[in-house]
Motif scaffolding. Structure first.
Motif, short mmCIF file in Angstrom:
data_model
loop_
_atom_site.label_atom_id
_atom_site.label_comp_id
_atom_site.label_asym_id
_atom_site.label_seq_id
_atom_site.Cartn_x
_atom_site.Cartn_y
_atom_site.Cartn_z
N VAL A 11 0.84 -1.20 0.00
CA VAL A 11 0.00 0.00 0.00
C VAL A 11 0.88 1.25 0.00
O VAL A 11 1.59 1.52 0.97
CB VAL A 11 -0.92 0.03 1.25
CG1 VAL A 11 -1.84 1.24 1.19
CG2 VAL A 11 -1.70 -1.26 1.38
N ASP A 12 0.86 1.99 -1.11
CA ASP A 12 1.66 3.21 -1.22
C ASP A 12 1.10 4.04 -2.36
O ASP A 12 0.67 3.48 -3.37
CB ASP A 12 3.13 2.85 -1.49
CG ASP A 12 4.06 4.04 -1.24
OD1 ASP A 12 4.10 4.95 -2.10
OD2 ASP A 12 4.73 4.07 -0.20
N GLU A 36 -2.14 -4.70 -4.77
CA GLU A 36 -1.56 -3.38 -4.52
C GLU A 36 -2.70 -2.39 -4.26
O GLU A 36 -3.82 -2.59 -4.74
CB GLU A 36 -0.76 -2.90 -5.73
CG GLU A 36 0.47 -3.71 -6.05
CD GLU A 36 1.29 -3.10 -7.19
OE1 GLU A 36 1.09 -1.91 -7.49
OE2 GLU A 36 2.10 -3.82 -7.77
N ALA A 37 -2.39 -1.33 -3.52
CA ALA A 37 -3.37 -0.26 -3.29
C ALA A 37 -2.63 1.07 -3.25
O ALA A 37 -1.48 1.13 -2.82
CB ALA A 37 -4.12 -0.49 -1.98
N ILE A 44 -8.03 -1.18 2.40
CA ILE A 44 -9.01 -1.94 3.19
C ILE A 44 -9.77 -2.91 2.28
O ILE A 44 -9.95 -4.09 2.60
CB ILE A 44 -9.97 -0.98 3.92
CG1 ILE A 44 -9.19 -0.16 4.96
CG2 ILE A 44 -11.11 -1.76 4.59
CD1 ILE A 44 -9.95 1.04 5.51
N GLU A 45 -10.17 -2.42 1.09
CA GLU A 45 -10.91 -3.27 0.15
C GLU A 45 -10.05 -4.42 -0.35
O GLU A 45 -10.50 -5.58 -0.43
CB GLU A 45 -11.41 -2.42 -1.03
CG GLU A 45 -12.54 -1.47 -0.65
CD GLU A 45 -12.73 -0.33 -1.64
OE1 GLU A 45 -12.14 -0.39 -2.74
OE2 GLU A 45 -13.46 0.63 -1.31
N GLN A 46 -8.79 -4.12 -0.68
CA GLN A 46 -7.89 -5.17 -1.19
C GLN A 46 -7.59 -6.20 -0.10
O GLN A 46 -7.46 -7.39 -0.37
CB GLN A 46 -6.56 -4.55 -1.68
CG GLN A 46 -6.71 -3.70 -2.93
CD GLN A 46 -6.87 -4.53 -4.20
OE1 GLN A 46 -7.33 -5.66 -4.15
NE2 GLN A 46 -6.50 -3.97 -5.33
N VAL A 54 0.95 -10.89 4.81
CA VAL A 54 1.68 -9.72 5.29
C VAL A 54 1.32 -8.52 4.42
O VAL A 54 1.24 -8.64 3.19
CB VAL A 54 3.22 -9.95 5.23
CG1 VAL A 54 3.98 -8.69 5.63
CG2 VAL A 54 3.63 -11.13 6.12
N SER A 55 1.07 -7.36 5.06
CA SER A 55 0.78 -6.13 4.31
C SER A 55 1.89 -5.11 4.56
O SER A 55 2.36 -4.96 5.69
CB SER A 55 -0.55 -5.52 4.75
OG SER A 55 -1.60 -6.44 4.52
N LEU A 56 2.30 -4.42 3.50
CA LEU A 56 3.32 -3.36 3.60
C LEU A 56 2.59 -2.03 3.46
O LEU A 56 1.94 -1.77 2.45
CB LEU A 56 4.35 -3.51 2.47
CG LEU A 56 4.98 -4.91 2.33
CD1 LEU A 56 5.89 -4.97 1.10
CD2 LEU A 56 5.75 -5.28 3.59
#
Length: 208
Positions: A11-12, A36-37, A44-46, A54-56
């Motif tokens: 997420v970036d 990716e977001a 949040i949707e992804q 794991v989320s970055l």
């Protein structure tokens, strides 16, 4: 069915940064970028759609910031494992992110050295802080925390307001403002108002 791969969401709001992360991650045999977001709502949707291992998460994004996104995701998915990636070392930002439920905090400048091992550590249930973030926390661990009233005054100082204007905006007396300014200078170890505002931004107490 589990693939055995560590499934990752990044997420970036910077597309080049996301591409760089994708290249690093997809070159590894034990992990895969699944989504990716570019902003908080999308993140949040992804997350709901892909349930990554794991989320970055970038902290500074348009709309919802990273800390708010972490809070919302963890409210819905308490086991979410999130790594904060940022250019900011401010100790208040680090604390805020970790209290919200981030499992690790990495500076973007260290990505090529530390990202992959941090992903594996967090996936294994560990926590991780970059050396810089650890130093920031240790350096200010015994500092007195600013009260909400003092933070409000500091924010208005940074915006260039004099005591009289601050008093009017906060509906308090000028004497109260002077008292808070004195406390702010003392707690932050600042020489003057401008210095206090600079320290406040650097440490993530207020936004620049």
């Amino acid at each position: 069915m589990s693939t055995g791969l560590i499934r990752i969401l990044t997420v970036d709001d910077h597309v080049l940064f996301r591409k760089g992360v994708a290249a690093l991650v997809n070159a590894e045999s034990d992990m895969k970028l699944v989504a990716e977001a570019s902003n908080g709502q999308e993140a949040i949707e992804q997350f709901r759609s892909h349930r990554p291992d794991v989320s970055l998460m970038d902290l500074q994004m348009p709309g919802l910031n990273g800390t708010e996104v972490i809070e919302r995701i963890r409210c819905e998915f308490p086991d979410a494992r999130i790594i904060v990636l940022t250019t900011y070392t401010g100790d208040v930002q680090v604390l805020r992110a970790m209290k919200t439920g981030a499992r690790a905090y990495l500076l973007k400048s260290l990505l090529d050295k530390e990202l992959l091992e941090t992903i594996r550590a967090v996936h294994a249930g560990k926590r991780a802080l970059s050396p810089e973030a650890t130093y920031e926390l240790a350096e200010h661990a015994t500092d007195e925390v600013l009260t909400p009233g003092e933070v409000a005054v500091l924010r208005l100082i940074a915006a260039g307001n004099a005591n009289k204007e601050i008093a009017a905006q906060l509906s308090v007396t000028e004497e109260t403002v002077k008292g808070r300014v004195k406390n702010i200078l003392s707690k932050l170890g600042a020489n003057d108002r401008t210095h206090a505002a600079m320290i406040g931004v650097k440490r993530g107490i207020i936004e620049g």
